[in-house]
Design a protein around this motif. Structure first.
Motif: not given
Length: 110
Positions: A98, A101, A106-107
């Motif tokens: 978390n 992000i 960018t996941p």
């Protein structure tokens, strides 16, 4: 260029997918495709790291000095041998994901 968070969650049924994530992450670092790259192994991929010596050696040989994250909760609850995860940082990763992000990573999930 941006920042990339590579989350590798694929296990033994999708080993090639997990290997693709490792290669993408390491090439992103090596060739400067992103300003910053973080790698997290979680779930089935963490089991794969512990149980599959070929995969573990593949990861270690590709990441060099970089220490990826692996989930401490899973390591403890599944009693993963500590020596199989010495190359990584073992931490609780939920809040870290978390935070990354929130920091603009960018996941990408493999």
């Amino acid at each position: 260029m941006g920042k990339i968070l590579v989350i590798i969650s694929s296990g033994k049924e999708a080993k090639e997918k997990a290997m693709t994530g490792v290669m993408f992450a390491t090439n992103s670092m090596k060739f400067g495709w992103a300003d910053s790259v973080e790698i997290i192994f979680i779930g089935p991929s963490q089991d794969l790291l512990v149980e599959d010596e070929e995969f573990r050696n593949f990861v270690i040989s590709n990441i060099g000095e970089y220490k990826p994250l692996v989930c401490k909760f899973l390591a403890d609850s599944r009693q993963h041998p500590k020596d199989k995860l010495e190359f990584a940082r073992v931490e609780y990763v939920g809040s870290i994901i978390n935070q990354l992000i929130d920091e603009g990573y960018t996941p990408l999930v493999f």
